[in-house]
Design a protein around this motif. Structure first.
Motif, mmCIF file in Angstrom:
data_model
loop_
_atom_site.group_PDB
_atom_site.id
_atom_site.type_symbol
_atom_site.label_atom_id
_atom_site.label_comp_id
_atom_site.label_asym_id
_atom_site.label_seq_id
_atom_site.Cartn_x
_atom_site.Cartn_y
_atom_site.Cartn_z
ATOM 1 N N MET A 179 0.924 -0.748 0.199
ATOM 2 C CA MET A 179 -0.015 0.032 -0.171
ATOM 3 C C MET A 179 0.434 1.401 0.035
ATOM 4 O O MET A 179 0.541 2.141 -0.788
ATOM 5 C CB MET A 179 -0.878 0.514 1.399
ATOM 6 C CG MET A 179 -2.218 -0.805 1.232
ATOM 7 S SD MET A 179 -2.833 -1.540 3.034
ATOM 8 C CE MET A 179 -3.728 0.393 3.105
ATOM 9 N N MET A 180 2.000 1.139 0.566
ATOM 10 C CA MET A 180 3.028 2.287 0.322
ATOM 11 C C MET A 180 4.157 2.559 -0.732
ATOM 12 O O MET A 180 5.456 2.899 -0.935
ATOM 13 C CB MET A 180 3.772 2.833 1.302
ATOM 14 C CG MET A 180 2.977 2.771 3.117
ATOM 15 S SD MET A 180 3.796 2.134 5.143
ATOM 16 C CE MET A 180 5.280 0.690 4.859
ATOM 17 N N ASP A 181 3.610 1.407 -1.588
ATOM 18 C CA ASP A 181 4.725 0.592 -2.342
ATOM 19 C C ASP A 181 5.906 0.728 -2.020
ATOM 20 O O ASP A 181 6.700 1.289 -2.959
ATOM 21 C CB ASP A 181 4.672 2.260 -3.429
ATOM 22 C CG ASP A 181 4.885 2.247 -4.929
ATOM 23 O OD1 ASP A 181 4.552 0.596 -5.156
ATOM 24 O OD2 ASP A 181 5.319 3.340 -6.069
ATOM 25 N N GLU A 182 6.411 -0.090 -1.439
ATOM 26 C CA GLU A 182 7.741 -0.379 -0.673
ATOM 27 C C GLU A 182 7.687 -1.725 -1.099
ATOM 28 O O GLU A 182 6.735 -2.558 -1.080
ATOM 29 C CB GLU A 182 8.219 0.064 0.596
ATOM 30 C CG GLU A 182 7.142 1.542 1.212
ATOM 31 C CD GLU A 182 9.103 2.157 -0.053
ATOM 32 O OE1 GLU A 182 9.972 1.419 -0.096
ATOM 33 O OE2 GLU A 182 8.881 3.592 0.040
ATOM 34 N N ASP A 183 8.573 -2.394 -1.239
ATOM 35 C CA ASP A 183 9.205 -3.667 -1.416
ATOM 36 C C ASP A 183 9.350 -3.920 0.211
ATOM 37 O O ASP A 183 10.755 -3.388 0.078
ATOM 38 C CB ASP A 183 9.469 -4.007 -2.466
ATOM 39 C CG ASP A 183 9.904 -5.906 -2.821
ATOM 40 O OD1 ASP A 183 9.493 -6.545 -1.454
ATOM 41 O OD2 ASP A 183 11.192 -5.748 -3.410
ATOM 42 N N PRO A 184 9.349 -4.341 1.140
ATOM 43 C CA PRO A 184 9.560 -5.640 2.336
ATOM 44 C C PRO A 184 10.992 -6.597 2.005
ATOM 45 O O PRO A 184 11.760 -6.229 3.092
ATOM 46 C CB PRO A 184 8.933 -5.925 3.007
ATOM 47 C CG PRO A 184 7.580 -6.106 2.200
ATOM 48 C CD PRO A 184 8.181 -5.242 0.838
ATOM 49 N N GLU A 185 10.656 -6.816 1.131
ATOM 50 C CA GLU A 185 11.370 -8.059 0.292
ATOM 51 C C GLU A 185 13.064 -7.314 0.770
ATOM 52 O O GLU A 185 13.967 -8.136 1.030
ATOM 53 C CB GLU A 185 11.681 -9.109 0.388
ATOM 54 C CG GLU A 185 10.677 -9.448 -0.035
ATOM 55 C CD GLU A 185 9.802 -10.667 -1.196
ATOM 56 O OE1 GLU A 185 11.103 -11.034 -1.042
ATOM 57 O OE2 GLU A 185 8.418 -11.012 -1.768
ATOM 58 N N GLU A 186 12.939 -6.281 0.129
ATOM 59 C CA GLU A 186 14.731 -5.393 -0.124
ATOM 60 C C GLU A 186 15.562 -5.504 1.611
ATOM 61 O O GLU A 186 16.705 -5.617 1.134
ATOM 62 C CB GLU A 186 13.855 -4.238 -0.565
ATOM 63 C CG GLU A 186 13.669 -3.640 -1.624
ATOM 64 C CD GLU A 186 15.260 -4.010 -3.296
ATOM 65 O OE1 GLU A 186 16.056 -4.003 -2.733
ATOM 66 O OE2 GLU A 186 14.977 -5.742 -3.342
ATOM 67 N N ILE A 187 13.916 -5.168 2.568
ATOM 68 C CA ILE A 187 14.385 -4.627 3.732
ATOM 69 C C ILE A 187 16.124 -5.896 3.796
ATOM 70 O O ILE A 187 16.777 -6.259 4.611
ATOM 71 C CB ILE A 187 13.978 -4.627 5.052
ATOM 72 C CG1 ILE A 187 13.003 -3.031 4.243
ATOM 73 C CG2 ILE A 187 14.632 -4.311 6.188
ATOM 74 C CD1 ILE A 187 12.110 -3.009 5.595
ATOM 75 N N PHE A 188 15.639 -6.897 4.006
ATOM 76 C CA PHE A 188 16.037 -8.312 4.268
ATOM 77 C C PHE A 188 17.081 -9.085 3.050
ATOM 78 O O PHE A 188 17.118 -10.418 2.816
ATOM 79 C CB PHE A 188 14.538 -9.531 4.835
ATOM 80 C CG PHE A 188 13.987 -9.186 5.855
ATOM 81 C CD1 PHE A 188 14.392 -8.928 6.901
ATOM 82 C CD2 PHE A 188 13.049 -8.944 5.825
ATOM 83 C CE1 PHE A 188 14.064 -8.465 8.351
ATOM 84 C CE2 PHE A 188 12.258 -7.585 7.248
ATOM 85 C CZ PHE A 188 12.856 -7.942 8.059
ATOM 86 N N LYS A 189 16.813 -8.613 1.888
ATOM 87 C CA LYS A 189 17.513 -9.205 0.769
ATOM 88 C C LYS A 189 18.507 -9.577 1.417
ATOM 89 O O LYS A 189 19.485 -10.522 0.810
ATOM 90 C CB LYS A 189 17.982 -8.868 -0.865
ATOM 91 C CG LYS A 189 18.513 -7.177 -0.342
ATOM 92 C CD LYS A 189 18.202 -6.902 -1.655
ATOM 93 C CE LYS A 189 18.586 -5.469 -1.464
ATOM 94 N NZ LYS A 189 18.851 -4.501 -3.188
ATOM 95 N N ASP A 190 19.557 -8.702 1.805
ATOM 96 C CA ASP A 190 21.309 -9.081 2.465
ATOM 97 C C ASP A 190 20.837 -10.028 3.184
ATOM 98 O O ASP A 190 21.852 -9.892 4.654
ATOM 99 C CB ASP A 190 22.211 -7.966 2.190
ATOM 100 C CG ASP A 190 21.971 -6.904 1.360
ATOM 101 O OD1 ASP A 190 22.563 -8.291 0.142
ATOM 102 O OD2 ASP A 190 21.829 -6.519 0.976
ATOM 103 N N PHE A 191 19.955 -10.934 4.191
ATOM 104 C CA PHE A 191 19.919 -11.610 5.539
ATOM 105 C C PHE A 191 20.313 -12.145 5.537
ATOM 106 O O PHE A 191 20.394 -13.738 4.680
ATOM 107 C CB PHE A 191 18.337 -11.673 6.509
ATOM 108 C CG PHE A 191 18.215 -12.422 7.278
ATOM 109 C CD1 PHE A 191 18.233 -11.340 8.209
ATOM 110 C CD2 PHE A 191 17.837 -13.632 6.804
ATOM 111 C CE1 PHE A 191 17.672 -12.496 9.353
ATOM 112 C CE2 PHE A 191 18.024 -14.450 8.220
ATOM 113 C CZ PHE A 191 17.773 -13.706 9.657
ATOM 114 N N ASP A 192 21.251 -13.006 6.224
ATOM 115 C CA ASP A 192 22.486 -14.126 7.497
ATOM 116 C C ASP A 192 22.535 -14.036 8.000
ATOM 117 O O ASP A 192 22.175 -12.795 8.805
ATOM 118 C CB ASP A 192 22.981 -14.148 6.112
ATOM 119 C CG ASP A 192 24.255 -13.406 5.722
ATOM 120 O OD1 ASP A 192 24.606 -12.451 6.787
ATOM 121 O OD2 ASP A 192 25.229 -12.597 4.558
#
Length: 212
Positions: free
Chosen positions: A49-62
């Motif tokens: 709804m905010m036109d944001e991608d939450p997966e971008e926040i965690f794409k470098d997650f490890d």
């Protein structure tokens, strides 16, 4: 009490979007060890709804993105149709002498049991929530959102069979009473995010549980 730097990265990001964060913390007892579980997730729908991608926040997650957790911790990404985030699982021997492990354990003194509350340990969280109330939507609307967004702490009845009351310690004995719900094998404590904005009024790094 020592901060859990392992959660700082994830928690600070989540608090930027308080209205769409879900936090669950649980403690149980099995095979002579405490079993610890933590999950922090964000709503994909609200991000869309905010036109944001939450997966971008965690794409470098490890696991290397996180710091001080017990060596036996498993850190796993959460990515479903509705939410994205991370979960942590580990077990701790109650007789451990490791300082990192001890910081996660409950402590018992008579009928009182002190449960570490990880979100309440980070000073930046209260600051983030305070700033969130000063936004374009108005303070009242922001407070309403934060009152409905809750953190949940599940305590197995194998750890504490019956709970009389639970609260955050407050100044002048003005404690904040935490609602308790019976989930069958566990009791659930529900903590609204807005309480974390009461900077200086309550000690939110731990929950005091009174056993029956």
């Amino acid at each position: 009490m020592k901060k859990k730097t392992a959660f700082a990265f994830l928690i600070i990001l989540c608090l930027l979007f308080t209205s769409c964060v879900d936090y669950v913390q649980s403690i149980s007892y099995k095979n002579g060890n405490y079993q610890m579980y933590y999950k922090v997730t964000l709503s994909k729908l609200l991000f869309a709804m905010m036109d944001e991608d939450p997966e971008e926040i965690f794409k470098d997650f490890d696991e290397e993105a996180f710091g001080e957790v017990p060596e036996n911790a498993s850190v796993n990404p959460v990515n479903t149709d509705l939410e994205v985030g991370a979960e942590f699982k580990f077990s701790i021997d109650p007789k451990t002498t490791d300082d990192t492990e001890k910081a996660f354990l409950p402590t018992i003194s008579g009928t009182k049991c002190y449960i570490p509350f990880l979100l309440g340990e980070n000073e930046s969280i209260a600051d983030s929530i305070d700033s969130d109330t000063d936004n374009d939507y108005g303070e009242g609307f922001a407070e309403a959102i934060m009152s409905s967004a809750k953190c949940r702490i599940l305590i197995s009845k194998g750890v504490i069979p019956s709970i009389e009351t639970a609260y955050f310690e407050g100044k002048g004995n003005q404690n904040y009473s935490i609602p308790i719900f019976d989930y069958g094998d566990s009791n659930c404590l529900e903590i609204p995010f807005i309480i974390l904005s009461q900077k200086g009024m309550y000690r939110t790094d731990r929950v005091v549980v009174i056993k029956k």
